[in-house]
Write a protein that holds these residues in place. Structure first.
Motif, PDB file in Angstrom:
ATOM      1  N   ALA A 209       7.795  -4.883   5.289  1.00  0.00           N
ATOM      2  CA  ALA A 209       8.700  -3.733   5.190  1.00  0.00           C
ATOM      3  C   ALA A 209       7.906  -2.440   5.202  1.00  0.00           C
ATOM      4  O   ALA A 209       6.756  -2.383   4.750  1.00  0.00           O
ATOM      5  CB  ALA A 209       9.539  -3.821   3.918  1.00  0.00           C
ATOM      6  N   TYR A 210       8.556  -1.397   5.718  1.00  0.00           N
ATOM      7  CA  TYR A 210       8.015  -0.035   5.697  1.00  0.00           C
ATOM      8  C   TYR A 210       9.046   0.876   5.049  1.00  0.00           C
ATOM      9  O   TYR A 210      10.250   0.781   5.327  1.00  0.00           O
ATOM     10  CB  TYR A 210       7.696   0.463   7.103  1.00  0.00           C
ATOM     11  N   GLN A 211       8.571   1.756   4.178  1.00  0.00           N
ATOM     12  CA  GLN A 211       9.456   2.704   3.505  1.00  0.00           C
ATOM     13  C   GLN A 211       8.868   4.112   3.580  1.00  0.00           C
ATOM     14  O   GLN A 211       7.686   4.318   3.265  1.00  0.00           O
ATOM     15  CB  GLN A 211       9.634   2.318   2.031  1.00  0.00           C
TER      16      GLN A 211
ATOM     17  N   LYS B  47       7.077  26.016  -3.182  1.00  0.00           N
ATOM     18  CA  LYS B  47       7.574  24.749  -2.649  1.00  0.00           C
ATOM     19  C   LYS B  47       6.434  23.731  -2.577  1.00  0.00           C
ATOM     20  O   LYS B  47       5.351  24.026  -2.059  1.00  0.00           O
ATOM     21  CB  LYS B  47       8.181  24.939  -1.266  1.00  0.00           C
ATOM     22  N   VAL B  48       6.691  22.540  -3.102  1.00  0.00           N
ATOM     23  CA  VAL B  48       5.742  21.430  -3.011  1.00  0.00           C
ATOM     24  C   VAL B  48       6.488  20.209  -2.487  1.00  0.00           C
ATOM     25  O   VAL B  48       7.714  20.118  -2.576  1.00  0.00           O
ATOM     26  CB  VAL B  48       5.095  21.120  -4.377  1.00  0.00           C
ATOM     27  N   ASP B  49       5.735  19.262  -1.931  1.00  0.00           N
ATOM     28  CA  ASP B  49       6.324  18.062  -1.348  1.00  0.00           C
ATOM     29  C   ASP B  49       5.763  16.815  -2.004  1.00  0.00           C
ATOM     30  O   ASP B  49       4.622  16.789  -2.470  1.00  0.00           O
ATOM     31  CB  ASP B  49       6.052  18.001   0.155  1.00  0.00           C
ATOM     32  N   ASN B  50       6.593  15.773  -2.008  1.00  0.00           N
ATOM     33  CA  ASN B  50       6.167  14.450  -2.453  1.00  0.00           C
ATOM     34  C   ASN B  50       6.689  13.439  -1.442  1.00  0.00           C
ATOM     35  O   ASN B  50       7.671  12.737  -1.675  1.00  0.00           O
ATOM     36  CB  ASN B  50       6.701  14.144  -3.861  1.00  0.00           C
ATOM     37  N   ASN B  51       6.028  13.390  -0.292  1.00  0.00           N
ATOM     38  CA  ASN B  51       6.425  12.492   0.794  1.00  0.00           C
ATOM     39  C   ASN B  51       5.474  11.297   0.809  1.00  0.00           C
ATOM     40  O   ASN B  51       4.249  11.474   0.837  1.00  0.00           O
ATOM     41  CB  ASN B  51       6.379  13.218   2.139  1.00  0.00           C
ATOM     42  N   ARG B  52       6.043  10.096   0.804  1.00  0.00           N
ATOM     43  CA  ARG B  52       5.218   8.898   0.645  1.00  0.00           C
ATOM     44  C   ARG B  52       5.561   7.842   1.689  1.00  0.00           C
ATOM     45  O   ARG B  52       6.717   7.688   2.085  1.00  0.00           O
ATOM     46  CB  ARG B  52       5.403   8.304  -0.761  1.00  0.00           C
ATOM     47  N   HIS B  53       4.523   7.126   2.105  1.00  0.00           N
ATOM     48  CA  HIS B  53       4.661   5.963   2.985  1.00  0.00           C
ATOM     49  C   HIS B  53       4.300   4.718   2.182  1.00  0.00           C
ATOM     50  O   HIS B  53       3.344   4.723   1.406  1.00  0.00           O
ATOM     51  CB  HIS B  53       3.732   6.066   4.192  1.00  0.00           C
ATOM     52  N   GLN B  54       5.062   3.642   2.402  1.00  0.00           N
ATOM     53  CA  GLN B  54       4.754   2.381   1.741  1.00  0.00           C
ATOM     54  C   GLN B  54       4.857   1.236   2.741  1.00  0.00           C
ATOM     55  O   GLN B  54       5.825   1.137   3.499  1.00  0.00           O
ATOM     56  CB  GLN B  54       5.701   2.102   0.571  1.00  0.00           C
ATOM     57  N   LEU B  55       3.849   0.374   2.739  1.00  0.00           N
ATOM     58  CA  LEU B  55       3.887  -0.892   3.457  1.00  0.00           C
ATOM     59  C   LEU B  55       3.931  -2.010   2.425  1.00  0.00           C
ATOM     60  O   LEU B  55       3.211  -1.960   1.420  1.00  0.00           O
ATOM     61  CB  LEU B  55       2.665  -1.053   4.362  1.00  0.00           C
ATOM     62  N   LEU B  56       4.768  -3.018   2.671  1.00  0.00           N
ATOM     63  CA  LEU B  56       4.963  -4.086   1.699  1.00  0.00           C
ATOM     64  C   LEU B  56       5.039  -5.425   2.427  1.00  0.00           C
ATOM     65  O   LEU B  56       5.758  -5.558   3.422  1.00  0.00           O
ATOM     66  CB  LEU B  56       6.261  -3.831   0.926  1.00  0.00           C
ATOM     67  N   PHE B  57       4.312  -6.395   1.922  1.00  0.00           N
ATOM     68  CA  PHE B  57       4.313  -7.734   2.522  1.00  0.00           C
ATOM     69  C   PHE B  57       4.660  -8.760   1.450  1.00  0.00           C
ATOM     70  O   PHE B  57       4.108  -8.733   0.340  1.00  0.00           O
ATOM     71  CB  PHE B  57       2.946  -8.069   3.125  1.00  0.00           C
ATOM     72  N   THR B  58       5.588  -9.663   1.766  1.00  0.00           N
ATOM     73  CA  THR B  58       6.020 -10.711   0.839  1.00  0.00           C
ATOM     74  C   THR B  58       5.838 -12.079   1.475  1.00  0.00           C
ATOM     75  O   THR B  58       6.225 -12.304   2.626  1.00  0.00           O
ATOM     76  CB  THR B  58       7.502 -10.528   0.450  1.00  0.00           C
TER      77      THR B  58
ATOM     78  N   MET C  65       0.861  -1.184   0.000  1.00  0.00           N
ATOM     79  CA  MET C  65       0.000   0.000   0.000  1.00  0.00           C
ATOM     80  C   MET C  65       0.893   1.228   0.000  1.00  0.00           C
ATOM     81  O   MET C  65       1.854   1.325   0.778  1.00  0.00           O
ATOM     82  CB  MET C  65      -0.936   0.032   1.206  1.00  0.00           C
ATOM     83  N   LEU C  66       0.553   2.196  -0.865  1.00  0.00           N
ATOM     84  CA  LEU C  66       1.304   3.433  -0.991  1.00  0.00           C
ATOM     85  C   LEU C  66       0.413   4.588  -0.594  1.00  0.00           C
ATOM     86  O   LEU C  66      -0.748   4.666  -1.028  1.00  0.00           O
ATOM     87  CB  LEU C  66       1.791   3.614  -2.431  1.00  0.00           C
ATOM     88  N   SER C  67       0.909   5.499   0.232  1.00  0.00           N
ATOM     89  CA  SER C  67       0.122   6.641   0.695  1.00  0.00           C
ATOM     90  C   SER C  67       0.959   7.905   0.582  1.00  0.00           C
ATOM     91  O   SER C  67       2.127   7.923   1.003  1.00  0.00           O
ATOM     92  CB  SER C  67      -0.317   6.433   2.147  1.00  0.00           C
ATOM     93  N   GLN C  68       0.373   8.967   0.022  1.00  0.00           N
ATOM     94  CA  GLN C  68       1.082  10.236  -0.106  1.00  0.00           C
ATOM     95  C   GLN C  68       0.722  11.130   1.071  1.00  0.00           C
ATOM     96  O   GLN C  68      -0.434  11.522   1.260  1.00  0.00           O
ATOM     97  CB  GLN C  68       0.745  10.939  -1.419  1.00  0.00           C
ATOM     98  N   GLN C  69       1.729  11.491   1.834  1.00  0.00           N
ATOM     99  CA  GLN C  69       1.526  12.274   3.041  1.00  0.00           C
ATOM    100  C   GLN C  69       1.075  13.687   2.710  1.00  0.00           C
ATOM    101  O   GLN C  69       1.623  14.362   1.857  1.00  0.00           O
ATOM    102  CB  GLN C  69       2.842  12.320   3.835  1.00  0.00           C
ATOM    103  N   GLY C  70       0.038  14.154   3.408  1.00  0.00           N
ATOM    104  CA  GLY C  70      -0.397  15.538   3.281  1.00  0.00           C
ATOM    105  C   GLY C  70      -1.219  15.843   2.050  1.00  0.00           C
ATOM    106  O   GLY C  70      -1.625  16.989   1.847  1.00  0.00           O
TER     107      GLY C  70
END
Length: 523
Positions: A475-477, A507-518, A77-82
């Motif tokens: 994993a978390y990224q 100024k703009v941001d591209n901050n992302r959270h990712q959860l990954l399961f294998t 799952m990918l999520s863009q912060q803010g």
């Protein structure tokens, strides 16, 4: 004086933006950190350590370190912060990220010949960008006026219609002329100043990689690997840009909105080769070297652009355009080096360095095709887009990537992982999207915005647990990146030697959270 509304010949405006444009190319050419959860949890610093399916796409020799066959699949799952969900782009995106296998066959006492296949999502385009600011007289509309006033667009006024007599048709300029007024007596046209702008952009899609590998292990000392990769591109973008217009006296007259939907689709392929070796026979310390050829892309872009005029000036009717364009894009060579070391069976550490010079992205224009009747095949020819390639050299840099990671095993079944990445900026500080380049990528532009993204920092963590032959990894990224957004380029006046139509960046941001399961199985 009698004033006539300038009516842009919208039938001429409905031309596509050729995607061999620096900023669109850069989005397609770059990659994310993605793959198996173990690989991501260690920051991807496994090129020398090997024995992970994801090294098939970085250092192919890493597959040669497998001693057993395996299969694995990953979801994330990918999520863009803010950010807020906008248009076609969702803030949160569930994704199927990887599936692959390795078949390991022992050919000697300490030698193996392995075959592998892996699918993974090397690029997830999901991104939402929003910006707004005052313009203080500058505007995209005024930029079009300046070009027309200098005769750069080859426009003529005749019988209340605008005609083009130049190759340099620029779709965004035609759209902006809809908000201009023409004075028939003075044979001049005027622009309306802008009070401010709002911009929203949503992107989704992916680059899928399908990698086929053959690798070998020679006496557990030298590991060789070779991977052929096929790529599938699906890029979709929707944006809205709105300017609030003013008269010369500063009175508001409404706004003009340009909406642009764009897709880029196609395929590409590349070749990767690598070697891993142990320089000290008694030590598990390993060194890896690898190289990637360019990815040779054959792509098609299409765009659907509309103009909504909510002002009291210019063209009162809305307009639209829809077109397609084929082109080629060749990415730069990539070189990598990595080191890895294991301490017994409890600790593994790795570090990787990669370099790719994106200033040498090669935009190419298709020039024709021929048919071979004997072999029943089509051959398509192309040539360098020299003007756009020169612009790319001015705007893009060589990119340095550093990855470090570690895995600590509390016992034989449980592991904890940490990783970090630093990626240097791809864009030059003073880079900009130039709408005056003698290139199809500029002639048919339907958008003028651009963002100069800065350095990228990634922090990763993960855990793994084995139950017999079954492995489960999580994993978390976290990815942090900021950039400078501009709705259009500033204009340099050679006569006055000053900047005109200046628009400050935001100024703009591209901050992302990712959860990954294998989930993996070894046999």
């Amino acid at each position: 004086m009698k004033k006539l509304l300038v009516i842009a010949a919208f039938s001429l405006a409905v031309l596509p933006m050729a995607a061999q444009e620096t900023y669109e190319n850069a989005a397609v050419a770059t990659q994310d950190l993605n793959g198996s959860a173990r690989y991501v949890g260690m920051g991807g610093a496994m090129e020398a350590l090997g024995a992970d399916i994801s090294t098939i796409g970085t250092n192919p020799a890493g597959i040669g370190l497998f001693r057993h066959s395996m299969v694995s699949a990953s979801m994330g799952m990918l999520s863009q912060q803010g950010a807020k969900t906008y248009g076609i782009a969702d803030k949160n995106k569930v994704s199927f990220d990887q599936v692959g296998f390795v078949y390991a066959r022992q050919t000697g006492e300490n030698s193996f010949m392995n075959l592998g296949f892996n699918y993974h999502k090397s690029r997830n385009f999901s991104q939402i960008v929003s910006a707004a600011d005052r313009l203080s007289g500058a505007s995209s509309n005024k930029l079009s006026y300046i070009k027309g006033d200098l005769g750069l667009l080859g426009l003529q006024y005749s019988n209340s219609e605008w005609l083009g007599n130049s190759n340099a048709f620029n779709q965004i300029d035609y759209l902006n002329y809809n908000a201009l007024m023409y004075d028939e007596d003075d044979d001049t046209f005027y622009y309306n100043e802008a009070n401010g702008y709002t911009f929203n952009n949503g992107v989704k899609g992916h680059v899928n990689d399908f990698d086929f590998n053959i690798s070998g292990n020679i006496n557990d000392k030298v590991f060789l690997g070779f991977t052929v990769g096929i790529k599938d591109v699906d890029y979709q973008k929707y944006s809205e840009y709105s300017e609030s217009l003013l008269t010369g006296r500063g009175d508001p007259v409404g706004n003009v909105i340009i909406k642009d939907s764009r897709t880029i689709e196609g395929t590409g392929f590349d070749i990767k080769a690598g070697v891993t070796f142990r320089p000290i026979e008694e030590s598990p310390f390993r060194i890896a070297l690898y190289v990637h050829t360019p990815t040779w892309y054959d792509l098609k872009t299409s765009n659907y652009t509309t103009l909504t005029n909510n002002s009291t000036v210019g063209l009162y009717n809305n307009g639209y355009s829809e077109e397609r364009y084929d082109f080629k894009l060749y990415t730069p060579w990539k070189f990598g080096a990595s080191v890895g070391h294991t301490f017994g069976s409890s600790l593994a550490i790795g570090a990787t360095y990669e370099f790719a010079d994106y200033a040498h992205l090669d935009s190419r224009v298709n020039t024709g095709e021929s048919y071979d009747w004997y072999y029943d095949t089509y051959t398509e020819s192309s040539e360098h887009d020299f003007a756009m390639n020169d612009h790319t050299k001015q705007c893009l840099n060589g990119v340095h990537t550093l990855k470090v990671g570690a895995e600590l095993k509390a016992d034989e079944n449980f592991a904890v992982r940490l990783g970090y990445n630093f990626i240097s900026p791809m864009y030059s500080k003073d880079a900009y999207k130039d709408g005056s380049i003698d290139s199809p990528g500029s002639y048919y532009a339907s958008s003028t915005d651009y963002t100069n993204w800065k350095a990228t920092n990634r922090i990763t963590a993960g855990i793994g647990y084995n139950i017999g032959k079954l492995s489960m990894d999580l994993a978390y990224q976290y990815t942090a990146q900021s950039g400078d957004f501009s709705p259009f380029m500033n204009y340099w006046d050679d006569t006055d030697r000053t900047m005109d139509n200046v628009c400050n960046s935001v100024k703009v941001d591209n901050n992302r959270h990712q959860l990954l399961f294998t989930l993996g199985y070894h046999f």
